[in-house]
Design a protein around this motif. Structure first.
Motif, mmCIF file in Angstrom:
data_model
loop_
_atom_site.group_PDB
_atom_site.id
_atom_site.type_symbol
_atom_site.label_atom_id
_atom_site.label_comp_id
_atom_site.label_asym_id
_atom_site.label_seq_id
_atom_site.Cartn_x
_atom_site.Cartn_y
_atom_site.Cartn_z
ATOM 1 N N UNK A 152 0.630 -1.159 0.041
ATOM 2 C CA UNK A 152 -0.002 0.161 -0.039
ATOM 3 C C UNK A 152 0.763 1.230 0.150
ATOM 4 N N UNK A 153 0.699 2.121 -0.930
ATOM 5 C CA UNK A 153 1.306 3.317 -1.003
ATOM 6 C C UNK A 153 0.217 4.472 -0.017
ATOM 7 N N UNK A 154 0.572 5.761 -0.169
ATOM 8 C CA UNK A 154 -0.385 6.718 0.451
ATOM 9 C C UNK A 154 -1.712 6.501 -0.366
ATOM 10 N N UNK A 155 -2.802 6.901 0.622
ATOM 11 C CA UNK A 155 -4.138 6.782 -0.028
ATOM 12 C C UNK A 155 -4.278 7.438 -1.594
ATOM 13 N N UNK A 156 -3.806 8.561 -1.425
ATOM 14 C CA UNK A 156 -3.867 9.800 -2.451
ATOM 15 C C UNK A 156 -3.044 8.962 -3.845
ATOM 16 N N UNK A 157 -2.128 8.257 -3.503
ATOM 17 C CA UNK A 157 -1.204 7.493 -4.660
ATOM 18 C C UNK A 157 -2.038 6.146 -5.007
ATOM 19 N N UNK A 158 -2.831 5.726 -4.067
ATOM 20 C CA UNK A 158 -3.534 4.358 -4.464
ATOM 21 C C UNK A 158 -4.859 4.792 -5.422
ATOM 22 N N UNK A 159 -5.318 6.073 -5.389
ATOM 23 C CA UNK A 159 -6.301 6.524 -5.963
ATOM 24 C C UNK A 159 -5.743 6.979 -7.328
ATOM 25 N N UNK A 160 -4.609 7.730 -7.434
ATOM 26 C CA UNK A 160 -3.956 7.913 -8.821
ATOM 27 C C UNK A 160 -3.702 6.524 -9.506
ATOM 28 N N UNK A 161 -3.171 5.593 -9.068
ATOM 29 C CA UNK A 161 -2.950 4.303 -9.643
ATOM 30 C C UNK A 161 -4.276 3.632 -9.972
ATOM 31 N N UNK A 162 -5.145 3.662 -9.283
ATOM 32 C CA UNK A 162 -6.474 3.075 -9.389
ATOM 33 C C UNK A 162 -7.170 3.762 -10.646
ATOM 34 N N UNK A 163 -7.046 4.971 -10.561
ATOM 35 C CA UNK A 163 -7.669 5.802 -11.707
ATOM 36 C C UNK A 163 -7.007 5.601 -13.052
ATOM 37 N N UNK A 164 -5.630 5.330 -12.988
ATOM 38 C CA UNK A 164 -4.946 5.371 -14.495
ATOM 39 C C UNK A 164 -5.260 4.050 -14.990
ATOM 40 N N UNK A 165 -5.252 2.879 -14.177
ATOM 41 C CA UNK A 165 -5.473 1.571 -14.540
ATOM 42 C C UNK A 165 -7.014 1.476 -15.051
#
Length: 213
Positions: free
Chosen positions: A160-173
């Motif tokens: 798990x990265x930071x929550x905002x980074x999780x959102x960015x990764x999820x949104x990109x994919x």
């Protein structure tokens, strides 16, 4: 990310077990054939999981709404993730608002993140090679009949990265998945057009623009 890379985390990331951040429920209903109807509440099966989404309801098994009320424990909500328990273990799909309220069957697990905004990231991780290899190594049974348990899925390590980074990764994919679905829809529409055009040409109903010799 391969299984060998699971131990190597970028700076600032942490590792948790999937069960620490999600509610995991297995054992959806085993609906008898006599309880199935053509129109009702859809029952999601492993075959309905395609490209990280749930297939269109046309052709899906359905149950009577009264039966579905008795099986409310096995309803899915938007942002739930379904994971195959048997056969090709570890295949996943994200539930959208369109499928909210549907049921899932005994061959699937329901994974519900405590923090719903993590759903897209968790979907991306669970559908990756590393998670798939980890689950496959721990599946029990013979070829074609392999299965995983709730405990196994609970113990799956998740980086798990930071929550905002999780959102960015999820949104990109997620954006890439949407492009894949758009291209698949174009392919389906073009294939349908070819069938129509073939029928017209082969029947002579559509002139080709050239005269016979």
């Amino acid at each position: 990310m391969s299984e060998e890379m699971i131990d190597a985390l970028p700076h600032g990331w942490r590792r948790v077990s999937l069960g620490d951040i999600c509610e995991i429920q297995g054992g959806g209903p085993a609906v008898r054939r006599t309880e199935r109807i053509e129109a009702g509440v859809p029952l999601i099966r492993p075959a309905d999981l395609r490209n990280r989404r749930i297939a269109d309801r046309s052709g899906m098994v359905c149950v009577d709404p009264r039966t579905a009320r008795d099986l409310s424990k096995y309803r899915v909500l938007a942002d739930d993730i379904l994971v195959t328990r048997t056969g090709a273990v570890g295949r996943v799909a994200l539930v959208t608002a369109q499928e909210s309220g549907w049921l899932y069957n005994t061959h699937l697990f329901r994974v519900r993140a405590h923090e719903p905004t993590q759903a897209a990231y968790l979907l991306a991780y669970l559908s990756g090679r590393g998670a798939g290899e980890w689950l496959e190594r721990r599946a029990a049974g013979t070829t074609g009949m392999r299965s995983i348990t709730v405990r196994t899925l609970h113990d799956l390590p998740v980086p798990l990265p930071a929550l905002d980074q999780q959102r960015e990764i999820g949104a990109a994919l997620h954006a890439i998945d949407e492009k894949i679905r758009a291209h698949e829809e174009i392919i389906r529409a073009t294939a349908d057009l070819r069938e129509v055009l073939s029928d017209l040409l082969m029947s002579g109903d559509l002139p080709t623009g050239s005269s016979a010799p």
